[in-house]
Design a protein around this motif. Sequence first.
Motif, PDB file in Angstrom:
ATOM      1  N   ILE B  97      56.077  17.828  -3.927  1.00 17.76           N
ATOM      2  CA  ILE B  97      55.376  16.809  -3.127  1.00 17.76           C
ATOM      3  C   ILE B  97      55.122  17.318  -1.718  1.00 17.76           C
ATOM      4  CG2 ILE B  97      55.478  14.460  -2.239  1.00 17.76           C
ATOM      5  CD1 ILE B  97      56.132  13.616  -4.799  1.00 17.76           C
ATOM      6  N   ALA B  98      56.155  17.934  -1.131  1.00 11.28           N
ATOM      7  CA  ALA B  98      55.986  18.457   0.226  1.00 11.28           C
ATOM      8  C   ALA B  98      54.902  19.522   0.258  1.00 11.28           C
ATOM      9  CB  ALA B  98      57.304  19.029   0.734  1.00 11.28           C
ATOM     10  N   GLY B 100      52.310  19.534  -1.441  1.00 14.37           N
ATOM     11  CA  GLY B 100      51.017  18.871  -1.456  1.00 14.37           C
ATOM     12  C   GLY B 100      50.404  18.661  -2.819  1.00 14.37           C
ATOM     13  N   CYS B 101      51.234  18.583  -3.848  1.00 13.38           N
ATOM     14  CA  CYS B 101      50.670  18.359  -5.181  1.00 13.38           C
ATOM     15  C   CYS B 101      50.143  16.928  -5.296  1.00 13.38           C
ATOM     16  CB  CYS B 101      51.710  18.623  -6.264  1.00 13.38           C
ATOM     17  SG  CYS B 101      52.976  17.347  -6.381  1.00 13.38           S
ATOM     18  N   ASP B 102      49.209  16.739  -6.205  1.00  9.76           N
ATOM     19  CA  ASP B 102      48.597  15.430  -6.385  1.00  9.76           C
ATOM     20  C   ASP B 102      49.123  14.722  -7.630  1.00  9.76           C
ATOM     21  OD1 ASP B 102      46.564  15.808  -4.206  1.00  9.76           O
ATOM     22  OD2 ASP B 102      46.089  17.504  -5.499  1.00  9.76           O
ATOM     23  N   TYR B 128      52.593  10.308 -10.833  1.00 12.74           N
ATOM     24  CA  TYR B 128      53.917  10.911 -10.767  1.00 12.74           C
ATOM     25  C   TYR B 128      54.812  10.323 -11.846  1.00 12.74           C
ATOM     26  CZ  TYR B 128      52.209  12.381  -6.248  1.00 12.74           C
ATOM     27  OH  TYR B 128      51.453  12.919  -5.252  1.00 12.74           O
ATOM     28  N   MET B 133      59.969  10.249  -9.488  1.00 10.84           N
ATOM     29  CA  MET B 133      59.665   9.486  -8.280  1.00 10.84           C
ATOM     30  C   MET B 133      60.897   8.738  -7.781  1.00 10.84           C
ATOM     31  SD  MET B 133      56.935   9.375  -6.562  1.00 10.84           S
ATOM     32  CE  MET B 133      56.617   8.582  -4.985  1.00 10.84           C
ATOM     33  N   ARG B 137      62.819   9.099  -4.240  1.00 12.11           N
ATOM     34  CA  ARG B 137      63.103   7.968  -3.365  1.00 12.11           C
ATOM     35  C   ARG B 137      64.555   7.996  -2.920  1.00 12.11           C
ATOM     36  NH1 ARG B 137      59.500   4.305  -5.312  1.00 12.11           N
ATOM     37  NH2 ARG B 137      60.552   4.206  -7.315  1.00 12.11           N
ATOM     38  N   MET B 140      65.121  10.588  -0.413  1.00  7.91           N
ATOM     39  CA  MET B 140      64.470  10.252   0.840  1.00  7.91           C
ATOM     40  C   MET B 140      65.332   9.304   1.651  1.00  7.91           C
ATOM     41  SD  MET B 140      60.432   9.527   0.199  1.00  7.91           S
ATOM     42  CE  MET B 140      60.335   8.393   1.586  1.00  7.91           C
TER      43      MET B 140
END
Lengths: 209, 209
Positions: B97-98, B100-102, B128, B133, B137, B140
């Motif tokens: 994710i960091a 930059g994947c979509d 995702y 995900m 979370r 994070m």
Amino acid sequence: MNGQIRILIADDHPLLTTGLKMTLEQWDEFLVVGVASNGLQAVELCEKTKPHIVIMDMQMPRMSGREAIEQIKSNIPGVRILAFTTFDDADTVSGAIAAGCDGFLLKVIAPEKLRASLNSIAGGINVYDEDAMSRLRQSMRKKSDIDFSGRELTVLRYVCEGMTNAEIADKMGLRSGTVKNMISLLLSKTNCVSRSQLARYATENHLIS
Amino acid sequence: MNGQIRILIADDHPLLTTGLKMTLEQWDEFLVVGVASNGLQAVELCEKTKPHIVIMDMQMPRMSGREAIEQIKSNIPGVRILAFTTFDDADTVSGAIAAGCDGFLLKVIAPEKLRASLNSIAGGINVYDEDAMSRLRQSMRKKSDIDFSGRELTVLRYVCEGMTNAEIADKMGLRSGTVKNMISLLLSKTNCVSRSQLARYATENHLIS
DNA sequence: AAAGAAAAGTGCCGAAGGTCATTCCATTCG
DNA sequence: CGAATGGAATGACCTTCGGCACTTTTCTTT
């Protein structure tokens, strides 16, 4: 997924909810089991109607979408929640994600895409609007625009560990006076007033491993 | 999207790439324009074949998926990248994710879901995997398991601002000695050795506004 | 009334941070 | 080639701050 996908709509715009309900029900795989016009009602209706997916507006009276998501997710963990909003600013996005939504889409979405997204969500795949996601990424990184040398980064890490100047000097093979001066330099470079603020700065900008 | 969706596959498992290629090409909307077996080759082939979507394994020789994503995204920003891996540990997910994947999907995905996901990605919606995900979370939030009173949180914020004990005391209508005591308590509660480490702790655990 | 938490006071010593001056080193310029 | 420039490391001085340990007071809770 056998049977229909049960959907609860939570939005305080009557025109939108009726349009959304009619749109969804033209497709056989969806069944709208309820419509809530505020966050509190959404939580209640969720208990009663047992939806698979909640389509949740973020800006609502009584209880914000964020709170509602947290409530529902803690009450009934299995429910999937799609945050469905007008705005894609970083705060709204990160709020929704932090609250635990399984999708984030803007209301301007084309109906067919919404259909595909709802099916994805029901199937265990989270969907997020591209721009919203990139905005979230940016806010996650919040990279400092100041350049630091390797030694400076090392010092920053040690400061974050709570080490004293003498300890840092020992680790790096320097004298404590040198470390002191380096930190003075770092403080002025970063507009910080103390090493505590420096520690926050370094942490916030992900300057530490 | 008019015309076919051009897809580049980047994976070092020959068996998987052939299977994936054959699976995708049975659907008319996809065209596999290339297959790379390592990160470096993926970057090169991306320049040549101009794909809409890159399906990228994260564990590859020569250049990791993460580096490859960053390279490709900075070279050709428009390309959409789906991270496609076997593992969904927090490091792999946050790395992707960091970078930059979509999208982030596991290789165990059902073919029809992959098809829907690729269409979503092409249409500007990021997809995702649900478990990945939720793991992201968790990492994070990294929430502190210690309870802090309102006053303690206030002190923590002021410490992060770089304020001295006297300044904090002034702001809160206390004496500096009291603030000292509170901070001593906070230090022992959080197993920190200095207010710098405390500032990092508070920042890392999102204890400040 | 007793217990306990929050607030306040005191003294001590080491650490922090500012400032200035110095040395060593590599690079560059005349 | 010697001089000059500039960054990195160092050292010294001084004031303030930080953190600990201990005691005391006030207020709330039960």
